[in-house]
Design an enzyme around this catalytic site. Structure first.
Site, PDB file in Angstrom:
ATOM      1  N   GLY A 115       0.788  -1.222   0.000  1.00 47.34           N
ATOM      2  CA  GLY A 115       0.000   0.000   0.000  1.00 47.34           C
ATOM      3  C   GLY A 115       0.820   1.271   0.000  1.00 47.34           C
ATOM      4  O   GLY A 115       0.329   2.329   0.401  1.00 47.34           O
ATOM      5  N   SER A 119       2.613   2.239  -2.892  1.00 49.30           N
ATOM      6  CA  SER A 119       2.758   2.633  -4.299  1.00 49.30           C
ATOM      7  C   SER A 119       4.038   2.162  -4.965  1.00 49.30           C
ATOM      8  O   SER A 119       4.727   2.936  -5.638  1.00 49.30           O
ATOM      9  CB  SER A 119       2.624   4.151  -4.441  1.00 49.30           C
ATOM     10  OG  SER A 119       1.319   4.548  -4.139  1.00 49.30           O
ATOM     11  N   SER A 157       3.951   0.299  -7.472  1.00 53.14           N
ATOM     12  CA  SER A 157       3.638   0.356  -8.903  1.00 53.14           C
ATOM     13  C   SER A 157       3.872   1.747  -9.476  1.00 53.14           C
ATOM     14  O   SER A 157       4.444   1.900 -10.559  1.00 53.14           O
ATOM     15  CB  SER A 157       2.192  -0.079  -9.150  1.00 53.14           C
ATOM     16  OG  SER A 157       1.278   0.753  -8.467  1.00 53.14           O
ATOM     17  N   ASP A 186      -0.624   8.820  -6.357  1.00 54.48           N
ATOM     18  CA  ASP A 186       0.587   8.022  -6.198  1.00 54.48           C
ATOM     19  C   ASP A 186       1.660   8.446  -7.189  1.00 54.48           C
ATOM     20  O   ASP A 186       2.817   8.688  -6.828  1.00 54.48           O
ATOM     21  CB  ASP A 186       0.272   6.538  -6.392  1.00 54.48           C
ATOM     22  CG  ASP A 186      -0.742   6.020  -5.399  1.00 54.48           C
ATOM     23  OD1 ASP A 186      -1.049   6.726  -4.425  1.00 54.48           O
ATOM     24  OD2 ASP A 186      -1.247   4.895  -5.606  1.00 54.48           O
TER      25      ASP A 186
END
Length: 480
Positions: A161, A163, A165, A209
């Protein structure tokens, strides 16, 4: 051996060099330099899932980051290697011919790219990397005259959680931006990376994000008004305040059904309120509509809590079947998600959350303007975090692990220097953000240890901050 060509401090680069000089010595050609970019993970302090409804969010770029090293090659292919592939049960190396990213001498459309890059679970992680190339081909007319080798070294915890990605997407895009001299600003880079996730990976995330990974400042909270992506500067943390993150050990996924359902419920709620308000709606596709909204410009967050409570709350259903909603309203204004006719969606609470969250985040920022950071001020900030956490859970995005961590912070109390805590990002597991006085190291460690003993889950403690990709720039490595 690969070497960094500057006298600047570069701890992250040193770790990448360790990988290059041990595990992947033959991945890059020794006669060409590498260009390296870096993007940090982020800790969502306030705002979270309200971003897609237009809320203000406050995000801290973390000390941990992902690095992307790229090198052009004469081989007409893109080959991607990740040092973290084992953490996601994937292949460590993925290669595609450049020709596979073209159809009739034009870049693949987004549906084609999504099908191509997500067809095999063992290689689908590369969609975050090669998807950046597809986006640049379509949005910035990038023309690849040769191939690329891209190595990813990720130190952002995956599935926690924070980020990982977004850090991956932004690091790759920053490297390509510099290599091809595309002159893409940090803000535009973040928006393009969001498209990678929405249109190619298929995750319905907001933009906070990517914006933090691209534009964040060291030891400050990035203030972003998500309407759609308006940077409002950074909010420095008071000198005697520190933000911590503790991973619950419960894996988080922004592409999971819970997050998507809550997002859909919020957009359903906005569509219903627009109907109650008498705004006109025009069909755009089979499942999306455009709303003529002079009052709130299409964002739930612009509805005040008092207006919600007095006029709209009791007129919205707690839940609605997807088919019933589509029959009555035609669709929502969200082009990223699709309504399942057979699914029963919560509506009232997902609609309420961004309305109250935007109000909470604005109060949070206003309180931080007072740099004194008194006990009363910190207690108020902490209460806003607790309220946000409870609202997440009411939406169905809590977890037993994150709930227990927040409860342990509350039990420790202000006397221990811990003032507030909340689940972060997309919820349903992942990391808890904690507001603490400086030098709360022992209290944090004690709390994490107690949690591990109670649950049998392994925690990861996150601390510290670092600049986003735009401020960090790029570095060059040479062999020899």
């Amino acid at each position: 051996m690969w070497h960094y060509q500057s006298g600047q401090s570069a701890t992250d680069i040193e770790r990448l060099l360790t990988q290059l000089n041990t595990q992947e010595t033959d991945f890059f050609a020794p006669d060409k330099p590498l260009l390296v970019a870096r993007a940090p993970g982020r800790l969502d302090l306030m705002g979270g899932i309200a971003d897609y409804s237009g809320s203000l969010v406050l995000e801290m770029p973390l000390a941990v980051a992902t690095l992307a090293a790229i090198q052009p090659t004469d081989d007409p292919s893109i080959t991607v290697c990740s040092t973290a592939a084992s953490e996601i049960s994937g292949q460590s190396m993925v290669s595609l011919p450049l020709s596979s990213l073209q159809r009739d001498d034009k870049p693949l459309d987004y549906n084609e790219a999504r099908l191509l890059l997500n067809s095999d679970p063992a290689t689908s992680w590369a969609a975050y990397v090669i998807g950046v190339v597809v986006i640049l081909q379509r949005e910035r007319q990038l023309n690849l005259s040769g191939g690329l080798r891209i190595m990813i070294h990720c130190e952002v915890p995956i599935g926690k959680g924070v980020s990982s990605s977004a850090a991956l997407e932004v690091a790759v895009m920053q490297a390509l931006n510099a290599h091809y001299q595309l002159q893409i600003s940090g803000r535009e880079m973040a928006i393009l990376c969001q498209r990678v996730e929405n249109l190619i990976v298929g995750a319905p995330c907001g933009v906070m994000d990517q914006m933090t990974a691209a534009c964040g400042e060291d030891n400050s909270l990035l203030a972003l008004l998500c309407q759609p992506a308006e940077l409002q500067g950074s909010v420095p943390l008071p000198e005697n305040v520190e933000i911590w993150g503790i991973d619950s050990g419960v894996r988080h996924s922004v592409s999971g059904a819970d997050y998507g359902s809550v997002r859909i419920g919020a957009f359903m709620g906005y569509r219903m309120i627009a109907g109650l308000r008498g705004f006109s709606a025009t069909a755009q596709t089979d499942t999306t509509v455009a709303i003529d909204d002079p009052d709130w410009q299409g964002y739930l967050a612009n509805i005040t809590p008092s207006l919600w409570e007095s006029r709209y709350r009791d007129q919205l259903p707690l839940t609605i079947q997807g088919a019933d909603f589509l029959a009555r309203y035609g669709g929502t204004t969200d082009a990223v998600t699709r309504i399942d006719p057979d699914h029963n969606y919560a509506v009232r609470q997902p609609t309420a959350h961004p309305i109250y969250e935007h109000h909470r985040v604005r109060l949070f920022r206003a309180l931080l303007q007072d740099s004194s950071a008194s006990d009363e001020q910190l207690s108020l900030l902490g209460e806003l975090m607790y309220q946000s956490h409870v609202s997440y859970s009411a939406c169905g995005l809590g977890s037993s692990g994150t709930d227990r961590l927040v409860e342990l912070v509350r039990e420790a109390g202000t006397a221990s220097g811990l003032y507030g805590a909340k689940i972060t990002g997309g919820g349903s597991g992942g990391t808890v953000a904690i507001l603490a006085r400086l030098h709360a190291d022992e209290q944090i460690q004690r709390l994490a240890t107690r949690y591990e003993h109670e649950t049998g889950l392994k925690t990861t403690i996150l601390r510290g901050s670092s600049p986003g990709a735009s401020a960090w720039g790029t570095r060059e490595l040479r062999h020899g």
